[in-house]
Design a protein around this motif. Structure first.
Motif, mmCIF file in Angstrom:
data_model
loop_
_atom_site.group_PDB
_atom_site.id
_atom_site.type_symbol
_atom_site.label_atom_id
_atom_site.label_comp_id
_atom_site.label_asym_id
_atom_site.label_seq_id
_atom_site.Cartn_x
_atom_site.Cartn_y
_atom_site.Cartn_z
ATOM 1 N N ASP A 274 47.326 2.652 -31.018
ATOM 2 C CA ASP A 274 46.493 3.608 -30.297
ATOM 3 C C ASP A 274 47.406 4.401 -29.360
ATOM 4 N N LEU A 275 46.810 5.289 -28.586
ATOM 5 C CA LEU A 275 47.617 6.177 -27.756
ATOM 6 C C LEU A 275 48.389 5.421 -26.682
ATOM 7 N N GLU B 40 42.909 9.035 -31.536
ATOM 8 C CA GLU B 40 42.894 10.088 -30.521
ATOM 9 C C GLU B 40 43.532 11.376 -31.027
ATOM 10 N N GLY C 217 42.656 17.570 -33.156
ATOM 11 C CA GLY C 217 43.669 16.567 -32.875
ATOM 12 C C GLY C 217 45.022 16.973 -33.426
ATOM 13 N N GLU D 165 49.189 14.516 -22.993
ATOM 14 C CA GLU D 165 48.922 13.280 -22.255
ATOM 15 C C GLU D 165 50.217 12.535 -21.990
ATOM 16 N N ARG E 297 46.152 13.390 -18.445
ATOM 17 C CA ARG E 297 46.098 14.572 -19.316
ATOM 18 C C ARG E 297 46.275 15.849 -18.517
ATOM 19 N N VAL F 241 48.500 15.841 -27.758
ATOM 20 C CA VAL F 241 47.430 15.078 -28.405
ATOM 21 C C VAL F 241 46.406 15.956 -29.102
#
Length: 271
Positions: free
Chosen positions: A13-14, A57, A71, A137, A142, A166
């Motif tokens: 994930d991010l 994300e 995205g 981000e 962000r 992102v």
């Protein structure tokens, strides 16, 4: 040539991606259509590649009344095929369909192209013309960066240490808006030798004339109204903006801007 040795990690994930990228020795990778050749030529030698291509994300798409946010890991082909919303009514799809070859479009991503910041790339000039916004981000959260401020030099962006692009927010044009985009390439699939994008969006008060493939970030020209109305010639506008460059070095760019203006004017008259 082959790349120098590197480690590979697929981020979950991010936050995982940011953890793996911490320290500056790693580089994010998605479609690898830009970074891959640089690795093979050993122009880039990261200690680790962090695969972000499947991050939820970076694959997300969001729509509002005023914009669509795509995205960063959305591929050119997904835009070309209409698998994601096109807030421009087809301008993005057309631009995506003219990027390189289908094999490249299947893997290459919107965010990867912008983060690579090749002065001759399609998305950099197209998004500048459309007035898009980069969503970034990093450790401080962000932030939003106007696309004309995102590329700060050839292959150099405003991304800070441990920051990731992102998403890209593309504004919806107003009713009656028109668009022109023209690029010169020696043959299909090659990077442009000159390019230009023109947006006429009178309802929302957005008139933009941008020129690309200059060996630097796209040039957003002043007095777009004068260019659109024919009060200022493309040649005069480029000479004023780039006085250090000889006129013969800008012939293709003048022609690209002239043709993009004609496309946009034609679209406006046809509505």
């Amino acid at each position: 040539m082959k790349p120098a040795p590197f480690d590979y990690s697929a981020a979950g994930d991010l936050s995982d991606a940011r953890r793996l990228l911490a320290g500056g020795a790693a580089k994010p990778v998605s479609g690898s259509q830009s970074l891959g050749p640089m690795l093979n030529l050993r122009l880039a030698r990261p200690g680790r590649l962090v695969d972000v291509s499947a991050l939820p994300e970076l694959r997300a798409v969001a729509e509002t009344a005023g914009a669509v946010t795509l995205g960063a890991a959305i591929t050119h082909a997904e835009i070309e095929d209409g698998e994601v919303p096109d807030p421009t009514g087809g301008w993005l799809r057309e631009a995506a369909g003219n990027i390189a070859y289908r094999a490249v479009r299947n893997r290459g991503t919107l965010g990867g192209s912008l983060a690579h910041a090749d002065p001759a790339a399609d998305w950099l000039i197209v998004m500048t013309g459309l007035g898009a916004t980069a969503i970034v981000e990093g450790p401080q959260g962000r932030r939003r960066v106007a696309i004309e401020d995102f590329a700060v030099g050839p292959f150099v962006t405003a991304l800070g240490a441990e920051e990731l692009l992102v998403a890209v927010e593309v504004p919806r044009p107003g009713a009656g808006a028109s668009w022109g985009y023209w690029k010169f390439a020696r043959q299909v699939g090659e990077f442009a030798k000159a390019s230009a994008a023109v947006l006429l969006d009178r309802q929302k008060g957005r008139l933009r004339c941008a020129v690309g493939a200059l060996g630097r970030p796209p040039l957003l020209l002043g007095d777009p109204e004068g260019l659109i109305e024919g009060q200022v010639s493309p040649a005069a506008a480029l000479r004023a903006a780039l006085p250090e460059r000889p006129a013969e070095a800008l012939v293709l760019h003048v022609t690209a801007l002239t043709r993009a203006l004609a496309q946009a004017r034609g679209g406006e008259e046809g509505r």
